[in-house]
Design a protein around this motif. Structure first.
Motif, PDB file in Angstrom:
ATOM      1  N   GLY A   1       0.805  -1.206   0.000  1.00 47.75           N
ATOM      2  CA  GLY A   1       0.000   0.000   0.000  1.00 47.75           C
ATOM      3  C   GLY A   1       0.846   1.266   0.000  1.00 47.75           C
ATOM      4  O   GLY A   1       1.993   1.268   0.445  1.00 47.75           O
TER       5      GLY A   1
ATOM      6  N   THR B   1      -3.686   4.134  -1.935  1.00 47.76           N
ATOM      7  CA  THR B   1      -4.632   3.208  -1.306  1.00 47.76           C
ATOM      8  C   THR B   1      -5.175   3.769   0.004  1.00 47.76           C
ATOM      9  O   THR B   1      -5.517   3.023   0.922  1.00 47.76           O
ATOM     10  CB  THR B   1      -3.971   1.837  -1.045  1.00 47.76           C
TER      11      THR B   1
ATOM     12  N   SER C   1      -7.163   1.704   3.023  1.00 50.40           N
ATOM     13  CA  SER C   1      -6.641   1.630   4.389  1.00 50.40           C
ATOM     14  C   SER C   1      -7.651   2.183   5.381  1.00 50.40           C
ATOM     15  O   SER C   1      -7.868   1.599   6.455  1.00 50.40           O
ATOM     16  CB  SER C   1      -5.328   2.406   4.493  1.00 50.40           C
TER      17      SER C   1
ATOM     18  N   ASP D   1      -2.267  -5.622   3.003  1.00 47.20           N
ATOM     19  CA  ASP D   1      -1.271  -4.588   2.750  1.00 47.20           C
ATOM     20  C   ASP D   1      -0.115  -4.809   3.722  1.00 47.20           C
ATOM     21  O   ASP D   1      -0.229  -4.537   4.924  1.00 47.20           O
ATOM     22  CB  ASP D   1      -1.907  -3.214   2.969  1.00 47.20           C
TER      23      ASP D   1
END
Length: 430
Positions: A164, A168, A172, A252
């Motif tokens: 990530g 992103t 998240s 991630d």
């Protein structure tokens, strides 16, 4: 290159994650959610672990992922019959709305892992969207494919990782915000891991996550055989169809780094005495009069300077290291990068199994792959075989080889924690 160092895929050929209506156990119809879960099919130590799980609850997911019968064909038919019965009885029910699922695992040692479960488009290797790092065994892929055809269900998710970054942020935020809400389910399995699952069905939120992930690629952390199975089955069905996608958990690893452990080998027909004798003049062998934990520390020290293995099965541990360079030059293929040629798994399969011990590695009748260290030793001592204990590969080495498109020998690594099987399934028959 993207943040993981992988070549960028085209904008419309990144990760394509799709919401789905999860198939889940009705907690009112089973003894407990913990009692119906299982580790992934290839982590279950058979037969001991299999029998333990089967007796934990008559509806344990192991009856679907590892059905027991006299022939492969009957095993797959049995799994299909069991699945149909559980659906008819309401033991398994389908969620009312399609969604992505946020999944969390916690352990008392401070481990926390969160990710998103969804149906991922099955991409071709040349798209560099999903990067494998291990070879697969064709007979295992064939078995998993036959089971999936019989059940028309993705029975357990693969574990994929991505790196990530600023692109992103919404993904998240979704994972962290969702983890603050009451979950769909929560359970603690007997290994001490606490599991929670949420469903995210808001179309706008799902759309933002899908758009962000479409810019990224993923590394297969666990499930190479199931990914190969997805690709096999996708090719059998005219597109578009549900078989274009497969069930995955995406984590991630910038936010939630995975742990990398070794996968050990059990050589069924090779006593330790014979294994050690055959090593004379090829490797240095030292008998260790120390318990398992201390012997593993000695292995780690030796692995820091070169190829090293720990043999067990005769009540002691034998450190094997310092291979003869001339032997390696004769037996290790030279058409791969040095990082591949110097892997412990490469030397084990190319040199020790193929040339020194002459043990075929393409059949479970000769070699078993076991994740649990103590269980590998115990089975070797009980059965009279040789346990080959491995030291874990660094995650950086795995990623570097994957970026080069080089696959490691089968069962080279064990990334974890792995998702528990049985928390959410995906049906393919509509």
């Amino acid at each position: 290159m993207n943040s993981a160092g992988h070549p960028e895929a085209t904008a419309h050929r990144g990760l394509e994650l799709t919401p789905f209506r999860g198939l889940r156990y009705d907690p009112d119809r089973v003894g407990s959610l913990a009692a119906v879960t299982s580790p992934p099919y290839d982590v279950v130590v058979r037969p001991d672990g299999l029998l333990h799980l089967e007796s934990a609850d008559p509806h344990n997911i192991v009856r679907l992922i590892l059905p027991q019968a006299d022939t492969p064909e009957e095993r797959h038919r049995q799994a299909a019959r069991t699945l149909r019965r559980w659906l008819a009885e309401g033991v398994l029910t389908t969620d009312p709305e399609p969604g992505l699922y946020v999944y969390e695992q916690r352990a008392d040692d401070g481990l926390l892992q969160r990710g998103i479960i969804g149906a991922l488009r099955v991409s071709d290797p040349d798209e560099q969207v999903v990067l494998p790092h291990e070879d697969v065994m064709p007979h295992v892929v064939a078995d998993r494919a036959a089971l999936m055809r019989a059940t028309s269900t993705n029975l357990e998710p693969l574990l994929l990782t991505y790196r990530g970054d600023d692109t992103t942020a919404a993904t998240s935020a979704l994972v962290e915000h969702t983890a603050e809400q009451p979950p769909l389910l929560a359970t603690t399995t007997e290994d001490g891991y606490r599991h929670r699952l949420w469903s995210v069905t808001d179309p706008g939120t799902v759309g933002r996550v899908r758009a962000e992930l479409a810019r990224h690629q993923a590394l297969i952390a666990d499930g190479h055989h199931r990914w190969a199975t997805y690709r096999t089955l996708r090719a059998e069905h005219p597109s578009p169809s549900p078989w274009d996608h497969g069930l995955v958990l995406l984590v991630d690893t910038v936010r939630y780094p995975l742990r990398v452990r070794a996968i050990h080998r059990l050589l069924h027909d090779l006593p330790v005495r014979d294994a050690v004798t055959a090593l004379d003049g090829h490797f240095r062998v030292r008998r260790l009069e120390t318990p398992l934990d201390e012997s593993l520390r000695t292995l780690a020290e030796a692995a820091g300077t070169g190829n090293a293995f720990l043999l067990a099965g005769d009540g002691a541990f034998h450190l094997v290291d310092r291979p003869d360079p001339a032997l390696l030059a004769r037996t290790v293929p030279t058409d791969r990068p040095e990082a591949w040629r110097t892997l412990d798994a490469t030397v084990l399969h190319s040199t020790l199994l193929a040339h020194v011990w002459r043990v075929p590695d393409d059949s479970a009748a000769h070699v078993s792959y076991i994740h649990d260290t103590a269980a590998t030793v115990e089975k070797a001592e009980r059965d009279g075989g040789t346990a080959v204990l491995m030291h874990p590969v660094r995650e950086e080495a795995v990623r570097e080889l994957a970026r080069q498109g080089v696959t490691m020998p089968r069962k080279s690594t064990s990334f974890g924690p792995k998702p528990a099987s049985g928390l959410v399934l995906r049906t393919l028959d509509g």
